[in-house]
Motif scaffolding. Structure first.
Motif, PDB file in Angstrom:
ATOM      1  N   MET A   1       0.933  -1.218  -0.082  1.00  0.00           N
ATOM      2  CA  MET A   1      -0.015   0.085   0.115  1.00  0.00           C
ATOM      3  C   MET A   1       1.225   1.496  -0.193  1.00  0.00           C
ATOM      4  SD  MET A   1      -3.155   0.994   2.278  1.00  0.00           S
ATOM      5  CE  MET A   1      -3.517  -0.615   3.246  1.00  0.00           C
ATOM      6  N   GLY A   2       2.627   1.385  -0.259  1.00  0.00           N
ATOM      7  CA  GLY A   2       3.122   2.179  -0.013  1.00  0.00           C
ATOM      8  C   GLY A   2       3.943   1.877   1.337  1.00  0.00           C
ATOM      9  N   ALA A   3       4.595   3.237   1.786  1.00  0.00           N
ATOM     10  CA  ALA A   3       5.289   3.818   2.777  1.00  0.00           C
ATOM     11  C   ALA A   3       4.594   3.498   3.882  1.00  0.00           C
ATOM     12  CB  ALA A   3       6.536   4.957   2.311  1.00  0.00           C
ATOM     13  N   PRO A   4       5.311   3.157   5.354  1.00  0.00           N
ATOM     14  CA  PRO A   4       3.984   3.593   6.084  1.00  0.00           C
ATOM     15  C   PRO A   4       4.100   4.685   6.573  1.00  0.00           C
ATOM     16  CG  PRO A   4       6.349   1.368   6.014  1.00  0.00           C
ATOM     17  CD  PRO A   4       6.521   2.321   4.999  1.00  0.00           C
ATOM     18  N   GLY A   5       3.313   4.441   7.612  1.00  0.00           N
ATOM     19  CA  GLY A   5       2.472   6.045   7.726  1.00  0.00           C
ATOM     20  C   GLY A   5       2.289   7.242   6.158  1.00  0.00           C
ATOM     21  N   CYS A   6       1.921   6.226   5.023  1.00  0.00           N
ATOM     22  CA  CYS A   6       1.467   7.269   4.170  1.00  0.00           C
ATOM     23  C   CYS A   6       0.459   7.302   3.622  1.00  0.00           C
ATOM     24  CB  CYS A   6       1.842   6.435   2.361  1.00  0.00           C
ATOM     25  SG  CYS A   6       0.249   5.084   1.915  1.00  0.00           S
ATOM     26  N   PRO A   7      -0.094   8.583   3.323  1.00  0.00           N
ATOM     27  CA  PRO A   7      -1.212   9.278   3.882  1.00  0.00           C
ATOM     28  C   PRO A   7      -2.193   7.910   3.506  1.00  0.00           C
ATOM     29  CG  PRO A   7       0.036  11.038   2.335  1.00  0.00           C
ATOM     30  CD  PRO A   7       0.639   9.931   2.449  1.00  0.00           C
ATOM     31  N   ILE A   8      -2.325   7.082   2.594  1.00  0.00           N
ATOM     32  CA  ILE A   8      -3.541   5.993   2.798  1.00  0.00           C
ATOM     33  C   ILE A   8      -3.308   5.246   3.396  1.00  0.00           C
ATOM     34  CG2 ILE A   8      -4.191   4.985   0.938  1.00  0.00           C
ATOM     35  CD1 ILE A   8      -3.166   6.206  -2.052  1.00  0.00           C
ATOM     36  N   GLU A   9      -2.400   5.295   4.042  1.00  0.00           N
ATOM     37  CA  GLU A   9      -2.033   4.180   4.807  1.00  0.00           C
ATOM     38  C   GLU A   9      -2.677   4.880   6.056  1.00  0.00           C
ATOM     39  OE1 GLU A   9       0.567   1.752   7.965  1.00  0.00           O
ATOM     40  OE2 GLU A   9       1.346   1.820   5.999  1.00  0.00           O
ATOM     41  N   ARG A  10      -2.934   5.752   6.582  1.00  0.00           N
ATOM     42  CA  ARG A  10      -3.396   6.670   7.753  1.00  0.00           C
ATOM     43  C   ARG A  10      -4.494   6.653   7.479  1.00  0.00           C
ATOM     44  NH1 ARG A  10       0.942  10.379   6.577  1.00  0.00           N
ATOM     45  NH2 ARG A  10      -0.481  11.938   5.717  1.00  0.00           N
ATOM     46  N   ALA A  11      -4.804   7.348   5.994  1.00  0.00           N
ATOM     47  CA  ALA A  11      -6.403   7.370   5.971  1.00  0.00           C
ATOM     48  C   ALA A  11      -7.310   6.063   6.704  1.00  0.00           C
ATOM     49  CB  ALA A  11      -6.934   7.515   4.076  1.00  0.00           C
ATOM     50  N   VAL A  12      -6.551   4.354   6.473  1.00  0.00           N
ATOM     51  CA  VAL A  12      -7.049   3.625   6.073  1.00  0.00           C
ATOM     52  C   VAL A  12      -7.152   2.951   7.922  1.00  0.00           C
ATOM     53  CG1 VAL A  12      -6.524   1.271   5.976  1.00  0.00           C
ATOM     54  CG2 VAL A  12      -6.777   2.805   3.838  1.00  0.00           C
ATOM     55  N   ARG A  13      -6.600   3.626   8.449  1.00  0.00           N
ATOM     56  CA  ARG A  13      -6.173   3.172   9.788  1.00  0.00           C
ATOM     57  C   ARG A  13      -7.906   4.083  10.803  1.00  0.00           C
ATOM     58  NH1 ARG A  13      -0.185   3.702  10.032  1.00  0.00           N
ATOM     59  NH2 ARG A  13      -0.799   5.631  10.181  1.00  0.00           N
ATOM     60  N   VAL A  14      -7.899   4.981  10.207  1.00  0.00           N
ATOM     61  CA  VAL A  14      -8.768   5.748  10.529  1.00  0.00           C
ATOM     62  C   VAL A  14     -10.236   5.604   9.963  1.00  0.00           C
ATOM     63  CG1 VAL A  14      -9.730   8.522  10.535  1.00  0.00           C
ATOM     64  CG2 VAL A  14      -7.761   7.985  10.775  1.00  0.00           C
ATOM     65  N   LEU A  15     -10.317   4.912   9.172  1.00  0.00           N
ATOM     66  CA  LEU A  15     -11.858   4.071   8.559  1.00  0.00           C
ATOM     67  C   LEU A  15     -12.013   3.005   8.897  1.00  0.00           C
ATOM     68  CD1 LEU A  15     -11.746   6.427   5.507  1.00  0.00           C
ATOM     69  CD2 LEU A  15     -12.796   6.825   7.597  1.00  0.00           C
ATOM     70  N   ASP A  16     -11.161   2.344   8.769  1.00  0.00           N
ATOM     71  CA  ASP A  16     -10.554   0.664   9.156  1.00  0.00           C
ATOM     72  C   ASP A  16     -11.595   0.242  10.461  1.00  0.00           C
ATOM     73  OD1 ASP A  16      -9.863  -2.450   9.358  1.00  0.00           O
ATOM     74  OD2 ASP A  16      -8.465  -2.261  10.649  1.00  0.00           O
ATOM     75  N   GLY A  17     -12.231  -1.044   9.867  1.00  0.00           N
ATOM     76  CA  GLY A  17     -13.100  -1.735  10.687  1.00  0.00           C
ATOM     77  C   GLY A  17     -14.645  -1.508  10.618  1.00  0.00           C
ATOM     78  N   LYS A  18     -15.288  -3.156  10.891  1.00  0.00           N
ATOM     79  CA  LYS A  18     -16.658  -3.348  10.569  1.00  0.00           C
ATOM     80  C   LYS A  18     -17.621  -1.772  11.438  1.00  0.00           C
ATOM     81  CE  LYS A  18     -20.603  -6.373  10.334  1.00  0.00           C
ATOM     82  NZ  LYS A  18     -20.842  -7.512  10.315  1.00  0.00           N
ATOM     83  N   TRP A  19     -18.675  -1.154  11.066  1.00  0.00           N
ATOM     84  CA  TRP A  19     -18.968  -0.273  11.942  1.00  0.00           C
ATOM     85  C   TRP A  19     -18.451   1.328  11.033  1.00  0.00           C
ATOM     86  CZ3 TRP A  19     -23.427  -2.569  11.555  1.00  0.00           C
ATOM     87  CH2 TRP A  19     -23.774  -3.966  11.794  1.00  0.00           C
TER      88      TRP A  19
END
Length: 116
Positions: A1-19
């Protein structure tokens, strides 16, 4: 997904998880109490909702306001940072509307299925 801490990875961490996306959808309509959120998410358990709200609060996306009343009243709302997710949520909604067949049952090719 790219380098650790990249913008997409940060966004996925925020939006991750069912519900998570459904919780955000509800909060875009305004403040909600825990029971209101739970009622709007059939199938979500109180523990899962609590966990997701805590994670969103830790990311700075959701604010939790406790009122000094008996019984205590707690309201959840989006922070200014959380409100910046509106275009993301709108884009996901538009994609889902434009592609109603997507996201259905996933077919696993025969060659990759587990053998008994």
């Amino acid at each position: 997904m790219g380098a650790p801490g990249c913008p997409i990875e940060r966004a996925v961490r925020v939006l991750d998880g069912k519900w998570t996306l459904l919780i955000l959808r509800e909060l875009f309509d305004g403040k909600r109490r825990f029971g209101e959120l739970l009622a709007s998410l059939p199938g979500a358990s109180p523990k899962t909702l609590t966990d997701r709200l805590r994670a969103l609060e830790a990311h700075g996306v959701v604010a939790r306001e406790v009122f000094p009343e008996i019984p205590p009243r707690v309201e959840y709302s989006l922070t200014p940072l959380g409100r910046t997710l509106a275009p993301v949520i709108d884009a996901l909604r538009a994609w889902g509307e434009a592609n109603p067949g997507a996201g259905g049952a996933v077919r696993v090719p025969e060659a990759t299925r587990a053998r008994p």
